[in-house]
Every structure is written in C-alpha cells, then in structure tokens.
Design an enzyme around this catalytic site. Structure first.
Site, PDB file in Angstrom:
ATOM      1  N   ASN A 147       0.806  -1.217   0.000  1.00  0.00           N
ATOM      2  CA  ASN A 147       0.000   0.000   0.000  1.00  0.00           C
ATOM      3  C   ASN A 147       0.841   1.270   0.000  1.00  0.00           C
ATOM      4  O   ASN A 147       0.401   2.306  -0.478  1.00  0.00           O
ATOM      5  CB  ASN A 147      -0.955   0.005   1.203  1.00  0.00           C
ATOM      6  CG  ASN A 147      -0.275  -0.325   2.503  1.00  0.00           C
ATOM      7  OD1 ASN A 147       0.449  -1.308   2.613  1.00  0.00           O
ATOM      8  ND2 ASN A 147      -0.481   0.512   3.499  1.00  0.00           N
ATOM      9  N   CYS A 320      -2.144   5.028   7.782  1.00  0.00           N
ATOM     10  CA  CYS A 320      -2.564   4.374   9.022  1.00  0.00           C
ATOM     11  C   CYS A 320      -1.579   4.641  10.153  1.00  0.00           C
ATOM     12  O   CYS A 320      -1.941   4.575  11.305  1.00  0.00           O
ATOM     13  CB  CYS A 320      -2.686   2.870   8.805  1.00  0.00           C
ATOM     14  SG  CYS A 320      -3.329   2.419   7.203  1.00  0.00           S
TER      15      CYS A 320
HETATM   16  N1  PMP Z   1      -3.990  -4.117   4.406  1.00  0.00           N
HETATM   17  C1  PMP Z   1      -3.496  -3.186   3.580  1.00  0.00           C
HETATM   18  C2  PMP Z   1      -2.514  -3.596   2.525  1.00  0.00           C
HETATM   19  C3  PMP Z   1      -3.896  -1.843   3.706  1.00  0.00           C
HETATM   20  O1  PMP Z   1      -3.404  -0.917   2.881  1.00  0.00           O
HETATM   21  C4  PMP Z   1      -4.822  -1.479   4.723  1.00  0.00           C
HETATM   22  C5  PMP Z   1      -5.225  -0.032   4.906  1.00  0.00           C
HETATM   23  N2  PMP Z   1      -5.960   0.457   3.832  1.00  0.00           N
HETATM   24  C6  PMP Z   1      -5.338  -2.496   5.544  1.00  0.00           C
HETATM   25  C7  PMP Z   1      -4.903  -3.792   5.363  1.00  0.00           C
HETATM   26  C8  PMP Z   1      -6.339  -2.190   6.633  1.00  0.00           C
HETATM   27  O2  PMP Z   1      -7.503  -1.646   6.095  1.00  0.00           O
HETATM   28  P1  PMP Z   1      -8.658  -1.060   7.020  1.00  0.00           P
HETATM   29  O3  PMP Z   1      -8.005   0.000   7.857  1.00  0.00           O
HETATM   30  O4  PMP Z   1      -9.645  -0.520   6.055  1.00  0.00           O
HETATM   31  O5  PMP Z   1      -9.200  -2.164   7.847  1.00  0.00           O
END
Ligand code: PMP
Length: 381
Positions: A147, A320
């Site tokens: 990501n 995040c």
């Molecule tokens: N895995 C990946 C590769 C991410 O980029 C993300 C954040 N978008 C997540 C898991 C967790 O996603 P979420 O915060 O929507 O639960």
C-alpha cells in the site's frame, strides 16, 4: 485536488444510490418475514458480485468490517483452528500492521513467526521463504501489493511453492484490488483479504475469501451470522454498496488502470527531474496508482504541508501510521536510513485525477522542494 486516495477513496455515486434504500429500511437477513427475506437476497447478490471479482465461489466469501478484521480472521482464525498441524507462520517485513500485529499476538500464544526480508525495491525474498519452510509451517501470509510503495509481489511463485509443500497461503489484496487483476486461482490463494473502500465502495466493510474445505475459527463470537464465521447483524446497506462497487470495478478497472499507469509514469518522470530525488519501490512491478518518492535534505511532512497550501493533498507514508513519529516500517525494510524514510512523499492516484492535475503538481512540487531545501540546515549548495 487529491493525490491521497490511499487515505480513503470517495464513494461512487452509483454505490451511494444503491445503498440509500437499505439505510432507510431495517431489514435483517436473519428475520423470517418478507423484509428479512429481501435483505437476505440482496446480501447474497452482493456476495456473488464480490466473489466474481476475484474468481471465487460465493460460498467462499465471508463479509467483515474491513481489511483489518479480514486479516485478523485469516491469521488468528486459521492459526488457532489448525494449530495441531503446526505453529510456524511465515510473513514479510512489509506487511500492513493488521497482519503484523495478529502475528505478534500469535507469537505470544506460542506460535513462531518468520519475517521474510525484502530487496531495495520491496520485493519479498522468495528463497528466504523457501528456506524457512519447516515441518511445522502452517501458513504463509504475503500481501499482493504494498500500500505504501506499490510494489507487486511474485505471488504466483509463492502460491505454487505453498501448494507443493502443503502449506496454506493467505494474501492481503487490499491494496491491489481494482488496480491489478486479483484472481484467487491464479494466485493460488487459500485465504484472501478484500476491502470495499479501495474500490470506491463504503468504508467499514470488507470480506475474507476462504477456499472451500479450509477451516477457520471465528474471531467474533455471537449470533452465528455468516455461517458462524463472523457474528454480528450484517451491515446490509454497506454490503450492497460493496457489491455494486465490485460490479463496477469488474467492468471498468482495465481501461482505468491503463489511464492511471500513464499518469503515474508521467508523474514519476517529472518528479525525478528534481535534483536528488529518488523513487521508492519497484520501477515496473508497481501499482498503477502509486508514486512514492524521496527528496534529500527535507521532510515529507513539510512537503505535504506545502502542497496542501496549493490545494494538493498527498501523504508522507502509510496513512494508518502517519500519526507516529516512527519512520514507516516499510521504508526502513527497504534499507532506507531514517532521514531518507522521513524525506518520502506518497502520492496515490485515483479516478478523479486528470492530466492537468499531474501538470499542476509538477509545476508546484519542484518549487516547494527548492524552498524547503533553502531553509533546511542539512542542505548546502
Ligand atoms: N492491508 C493493507 C494492505 C492496507 O493498505 C490497509 C489499509 N488500507 C489495511 C490492510 C487495513 O484496512 P482497514 O483499515 O480498512 O481495515
């Protein structure tokens, strides 16, 4: 203008329209009356749409509250249910924290975790994984694409290796879904994490693909919804939205990926003309939407603030974890020094970006970098 799709995609208008009636209605798929029956029907239609997007069978798809929950269910649920078969898990140093933290939790419960390193482009070391496999290896969990740096992993090889050795394979496809082809058969995935918002669906909904025959212990316990795998009254409106987003993605992603790849390459080429700027991640095996670059002598955060003043939204690393002062674990896993990781800028492209947006960025960014370098104590001309 946003180059920060990673922090959240705008929800598609067609998705919103489809969701609204179900936000008004109180139909519960578990009820036996007609409203309940209708809710159950749309839930199953959405399940079929989401399953079709990754070439799975609808019976193999469990709805969750998002990628974090799906990753927790895949890792903790699979490990606890199958612990008599082994207690060793292999993952990588560049996984999202929603994979790394469940691994840390499992480690405290007696599991052994091996973290595969990556090369300077962020590609996982396949031979490390092969050499780490032992008698008691239960699961391999590797993301499809990263990501933050956009690097696409060689999953077909890993999946084949896992099959040959009789080990289950979990893929976090959150970052790749809707950007490149995600096919559970081609990837040889046994478990696969999906998220709705990354394909312009609503937030707070996702799914976990669980290949037929694989046993997973639920992590959320309660009323036994989703065939006992995920208790809690289903979020029907959001699931409907996820289904519509999946249908749209299936129809549209090919041409959109081509368009975005061109914008991405133009952006990278323009940015790398700036002195002492470098690309993070793989130059070719990279998501069509990802541009991650670093600039010597300055901090990513100050570039983000400068761009914001010009009406351009970007981010410094993983959205995040950008509230902590720690450099991103992904960038340090590439072998970057702390100051190099801190000098990184993440631009993520999406549906509303046009050629003009990229040209505006390429006009504004070199000036911002120049100005910040002038006031940087590290910069000496
Ligand atoms: N895995 C990946 C590769 C991410 O980029 C993300 C954040 N978008 C997540 C898991 C967790 O996603 P979420 O915060 O929507 O639960």
């Amino acid at each position: 203008m946003s180059f920060d799709y990673i922090s959240g995609c705008p929800v598609d208008e067609r998705v919103i329209e489809a969701m609204v009636p179900y936000m008004r209605e109180g139909g519960n798929p578990s009820s036996v009356h007609s409203h309940g029956f209708k809710a159950k029907q749309v839930l199953e239609e959405s399940r079929a749409s989401v399953a079709a997007l990754v070439h799975a069978d609808p019976t193999e798809m469990v709805f969750t509250s998002g990628a974090t929950e799906s990753n927790n269910l895949a890792l903790i649920g699979y490990a606890l249910r199958n612990k008599e078969k082994g207690n060793h898990i292999i993952t990588s140093a560049v996984e999202h924290t929603s994979v790394i933290n469940p691994c840390k939790f499992l480690q405290k419960s007696g599991f052994e975790i091996s973290y595969a390193p990556v090369d300077s482009y962020g590609v996982v070391d396949v031979s490390f994984i092969e050499e780490s496999i032992r008698e008691n290896t239960l699961l391999i969990s590797i993301q499809h694409a990263n990501n933050e740096i956009g690097t696409i992993q060689p999953l077909e090889d890993l999946g084949k290796m896992a099959i040959d050795k009789g080990i289950r394979f979990h893929v976090d496809a959150t970052a790749s879904l809707g950007k490149i082809e995600v096919n559970v058969e081609e990837l040889n995935a046994d478990l696969l994490t999906l998220s709705s918002n990354d394909i312009y669906g609503p937030r707070g909904v996702g799914a976990l693909y669980i290949r037929k025959g694989i046993k997973v212990q639920p992590v959320l316990l309660g009323g036994g919804q989703e065939r006992g795998l995920r208790s809690g009254t289903e979020n029907v409106a959001s699931i409907v939205g996820f289904g519509v987003a999946a249908d749209n993605t299936q129809k549209e992603y090919g041409t959109e990926a081509e368009r975005l790849t061109k914008l991405r390459d133009r952006m990278i080429e323009g940015i790398l003309r700036i002195e002492e700027s470098y690309l993070n991640g793989h130059p070719e095996k990279r998501l069509p939407t990802n541009v991650n670059v670093r600039f010597s002598y300055i901090e990513g955060e100050s570039i983000v603030l400068s761009l914001d003043q010009e009406g351009i939204q970007a981010s410094t690393g993983s959205a995040c974890s950008s509230k902590t002062l720690q450099p991103s674990h992904v960038l340090t896993a590439l072998g970057l020094k702390h100051e190099e990781a801190h000098g990184s800028l993440l631009l993520t492209l999406g549906r509303h970006n046009k050629d003009e947006d990229v040209e505006k960025l390429l006009e504004v960014l070199p000036r911002a970098v120049e100005r910040l370098r002038m006031i940087s104590p590290l910069y000496r001309r």
